[in-house]
Design an enzyme around this catalytic site. Sequence first.
Site, PDB file in Angstrom:
ATOM      1  N   ASP A 235     -28.514  -5.284 -24.032  1.00  0.00           N
ATOM      2  CA  ASP A 235     -29.969  -5.228 -24.185  1.00  0.00           C
ATOM      3  C   ASP A 235     -30.433  -5.573 -25.596  1.00  0.00           C
ATOM      4  O   ASP A 235     -31.466  -5.081 -26.067  1.00  0.00           O
ATOM      5  CB  ASP A 235     -30.506  -3.837 -23.791  1.00  0.00           C
TER       6      ASP A 235
ATOM      7  N   GLY B 157     -29.723  -7.338 -17.156  1.00  0.00           N
ATOM      8  CA  GLY B 157     -31.164  -7.542 -17.005  1.00  0.00           C
ATOM      9  C   GLY B 157     -31.631  -8.236 -18.264  1.00  0.00           C
ATOM     10  O   GLY B 157     -31.658  -7.626 -19.334  1.00  0.00           O
TER      11      GLY B 157
ATOM     12  N   GLY C 176     -34.132   0.842 -15.112  1.00  0.00           N
ATOM     13  CA  GLY C 176     -35.316   1.585 -15.569  1.00  0.00           C
ATOM     14  C   GLY C 176     -34.976   2.861 -16.326  1.00  0.00           C
ATOM     15  O   GLY C 176     -35.864   3.610 -16.725  1.00  0.00           O
TER      16      GLY C 176
ATOM     17  N   VAL D  52     -39.406 -10.921 -34.085  1.00  0.00           N
ATOM     18  CA  VAL D  52     -40.362  -9.845 -34.395  1.00  0.00           C
ATOM     19  C   VAL D  52     -41.314  -9.573 -33.230  1.00  0.00           C
ATOM     20  O   VAL D  52     -42.385  -9.015 -33.416  1.00  0.00           O
ATOM     21  CB  VAL D  52     -41.155 -10.157 -35.694  1.00  0.00           C
ATOM     22  N   GLY D  53     -40.901  -9.969 -32.044  1.00  0.00           N
ATOM     23  CA  GLY D  53     -41.719  -9.712 -30.852  1.00  0.00           C
ATOM     24  C   GLY D  53     -41.055 -10.343 -29.649  1.00  0.00           C
ATOM     25  O   GLY D  53     -40.173 -11.198 -29.797  1.00  0.00           O
TER      26      GLY D  53
END
Length: 425
Positions: free
Chosen positions: A13, A40, A301, A413-414
Amino acid sequence: MPNTVLVGAQWGDEGKGKVIDVLTKEIDVVVRYQGGNNAGHTVKVGEEQYVLHLIPSGILHPEKICVIGNGVVIDPVALLKEMDELEARGAKMAGQLFISDRAHAVFPYHRELDAGRETNARSQEKIGTTKRGIGPTYSDKASRRGLRMADMVDPIFPELLGQRIDEANGIIKSIGGEPVDKKQIIAEYSAVARRLVPYVTDTITLLNKAVSEGKSILFEGAQGTMLDIDFGTYPFVTSSSATSGGAATGTGIPPHRIDRVIGVIKAYTTRVGEGPFPTELKDDVGALLGKEGSEFGATTGRPRRCGWFDAVVARHAVMINGIDFFAVTKLDVMDKLAKIKICVAYECDGKRYASIPANIRILEKCKPVYEEMPGWNTSTKNVTTYEDLPKEAKAYVSRLCELSGTKLGILSVGPKRDSTLRIAL
Ligand code: GDP
Ligand code: IMO
Ligand code: MG
């Protein structure tokens, strides 16, 4: 772009999906080389968000070839669902997606065995798997009882599947699980196999031909170094080779055709599932990282555990994968922190560790040794060049790379494509 392997440098992740998507415009072929739909990978294109589980994260670029390599384990029902959902949102599969005939298939009995083993395990032995049947499928592969995509598209498939279901049901019953419905599964998976026929091919030849024609390949790793079956925090790992070595065996492209390795790494650390995590923060800072970083598993989740950057882990990842560049992600998540810690070593029973101990009982007791740096206390979310970052942020990222022994290639940064600062790549 040179042939490049992209690996996760922590516990998964790290933002691999985002970085793959950004780099895809410069390459010809993206190939996933291991794991399954335990992965994912999130890609944000404008306001649209996609989560890829089996299909390479390059699929949102029209005309780029996407390959699911032989090292991947494929849940065929999950794959078709993913294909259908993507097609409904405008992506093209025919002529763009190719599935290895040597990839192993995940069946419902694998999921049942995965869930059964987790339920039966003593609390300290639970792995916290995604229950996607990944471990049992790789076990069948290693014990030579697996069925591959080539078997699925062969007329003998219903017979082979029936034999495997009988065997698996015996084991499922012995561990107190629910036997699977043989007739229903044979019917469902035979229909699924028919739909997959046009996509299943000899991807080894396809990929090697692309290499010999001078096309560039991006190898998409799933999970991360610390979840690798050999180099991770065993037994709290996944069941495949998530590190760069897996790129050769998982695709059939020889190692000397691979030019470089990019390690994707968060500016802090997360982990989902059980197992040791020396820099984990169970305090307000951990909660802040989880909230600002929206740290919930893209597959299950589940909330991700959060902690400080661990340079012991990072050095291990740089060494094992041969990481030439880091793509450091999620720096913006740390914008509100006044002080930041970096773990530089561990201590256990008076002994200092600069590398990861293999003994899981020692690793579980390891305490991080920290150095501290000032935060930057300003938003980095809209920064578009590295030079424009606050000096404390630049100092922090430089220190991470210095401690880890590699160079900075990309800084994110995003979540969106345009929040990606290209430094040396
Ligand atoms: P992967 O499995 O390595 O592809 O990573 P995931 O997609 O599971 O998790 C990464 C999450 O962080 C996703 O929700 C991304 O949209 C998001 N993300 C990626 N890069 C950045 C970043 O630089 N900043 C922020 N705030 N989010 C990011
Ligand atoms: P991506 O590709 C984070 C973790 C599970 C569990 C362990 C074993 O999105 O980075 P498994 O189902 O593989 O047998 O579970 O591995 N895990 C991941 N954690 N990201 C992933 O993938 C993961 N895939 C598996 O939580 O701890
Ligand atoms: Mg993920």
